[in-house]
Design an enzyme around this catalytic site. Structure first.
Site, mmCIF file in Angstrom:
data_model
loop_
_atom_site.group_PDB
_atom_site.id
_atom_site.type_symbol
_atom_site.label_atom_id
_atom_site.label_comp_id
_atom_site.label_asym_id
_atom_site.label_seq_id
_atom_site.Cartn_x
_atom_site.Cartn_y
_atom_site.Cartn_z
ATOM 1 N N ASP A 8 1.122 -1.095 -0.018
ATOM 2 C CA ASP A 8 0.483 0.107 0.128
ATOM 3 C C ASP A 8 0.575 1.382 -0.130
ATOM 4 O O ASP A 8 1.560 1.326 1.247
ATOM 5 C CB ASP A 8 -0.952 0.044 1.451
ATOM 6 C CG ASP A 8 -2.134 -1.275 0.978
ATOM 7 O OD1 ASP A 8 -2.096 -2.110 0.035
ATOM 8 O OD2 ASP A 8 -2.747 -1.171 1.824
ATOM 9 N N ASP A 130 -14.018 -3.373 -1.354
ATOM 10 C CA ASP A 130 -14.454 -2.922 -0.105
ATOM 11 C C ASP A 130 -15.797 -2.772 0.735
ATOM 12 O O ASP A 130 -16.627 -2.421 0.941
ATOM 13 C CB ASP A 130 -13.607 -1.823 -0.025
ATOM 14 C CG ASP A 130 -12.375 -1.837 -0.682
ATOM 15 O OD1 ASP A 130 -11.786 -3.453 -1.146
ATOM 16 O OD2 ASP A 130 -11.710 -1.217 -0.884
#
Length: 263
Positions: A8, A130
């Site tokens: 990330d 998500d």
């Protein structure tokens, strides 16, 4: 089933967030390209990259970092975060990304989602869903969408998407294991196996996916690798062995297939 170590990106560094909280950041490497190289040397063949800056801004802010990763390794790389235009997807694919993940745009711009699948095809795209409590989250997990994650998966399948990353935000970065039922239901809604994201802490967590092996395409993990509870080598081996383990389950213990769940 294959392992996708995660990087990330935030401010050009490799980080992880806890439950998607931008204020709960742990920096693991100031050089993401070197981190990707380490993953490859340990046996990874895939890499999952999320541009956290881009997820909030709507622009692929860390494109040059992604380019550096792709230049330094031969990994197959899927990249998401801030991909809300055909141009942004084009730039990532031209840079060498194997697949581009579309997230917020799937909810906010259905016409773009359709245009993307028509232009790039299902092999180059991933629907990124998500969710918190079953609701799809957008804008880098900072906002609810009012759309049920399963309904969004059905919409994407109808458009022709064949790859889907489903992230359980409540478990992401928390190393609490995976809720198999949530992924089985999502795969049933999508009509294809999905990529598991959130909660993997050990190789045992991967092996525990055996009962839903038919519903799983790949497994993403980040914090567990960075903090040493799971090695890339063990993760790859666990992914390779999970289908074999699923074949050994007694017939009465075997869960419903995707097709059976759909019916």
């Amino acid at each position: 089933m294959y392992l996708l170590p995660a990087i990330d990106l935030l401010d050009g560094r490799a980080v992880r967030l806890a439950k998607g909280d931008y204020h709960a950041v742990t920096v693991y490497n100031d050089d993401p390209a070197y981190q990707a190289q380490l993953f490859e040397e340990a046996g990874a063949t895939w890499l999952h990259v999320v541009d956290l800056d881009g997820a909030k801004s709507g622009n692929p802010d860390n494109l040059e970092v992604v380019r550096a990763i792709l230049a330094r390794t031969s990994l197959k790389v899927e990249v998401g975060g801030g991909v809300r235009s055909l141009e942004a997807a084009d730039r990532l694919l031209d840079a060498g990304a194997t697949r581009v993940i579309l997230g917020t745009a799937l909810v906010r711009d259905p016409d773009f989602a359709q245009a993307a699948i028509e232009k790039f095809g299902p092999d180059a795209l991933v629907a990124g869903i998500d969710a918190k409590a079953g609701e799809a989250a957008v804008a880098g997990w900072t906002e609810g969408s009012g759309v049920a994650a399963a309904d969004l998966a059905r919409r994407m399948a109808a458009l022709g998407y064949e790859h889907l990353v489903y992230t359980d935000i409540a478990r992401d970065g928390m190393q609490t294991g995976v809720e198999n039922g949530a992924y089985a239901k999502m795969a049933a809604a999508f009509g294809n196996p999905v990529i598991v994201s959130g909660g993997i802490a050990t190789a045992a967590d991967i092996r525990a996916l055996a009962p839903i092996a038919d519903a799983v395409e790949g497994v993403i993990t980040g914090r567990a690798i960075y903090e040493g509870t799971l090695t890339v080598a063990d993760g790859v081996a666990a992914c390779d062995g999970t289908f074999q383990l699923s074949d050994q389950l007694e017939e009465e213990e075997r869960p419903l297939t995707i097709e059976e769940l759909e019916s």
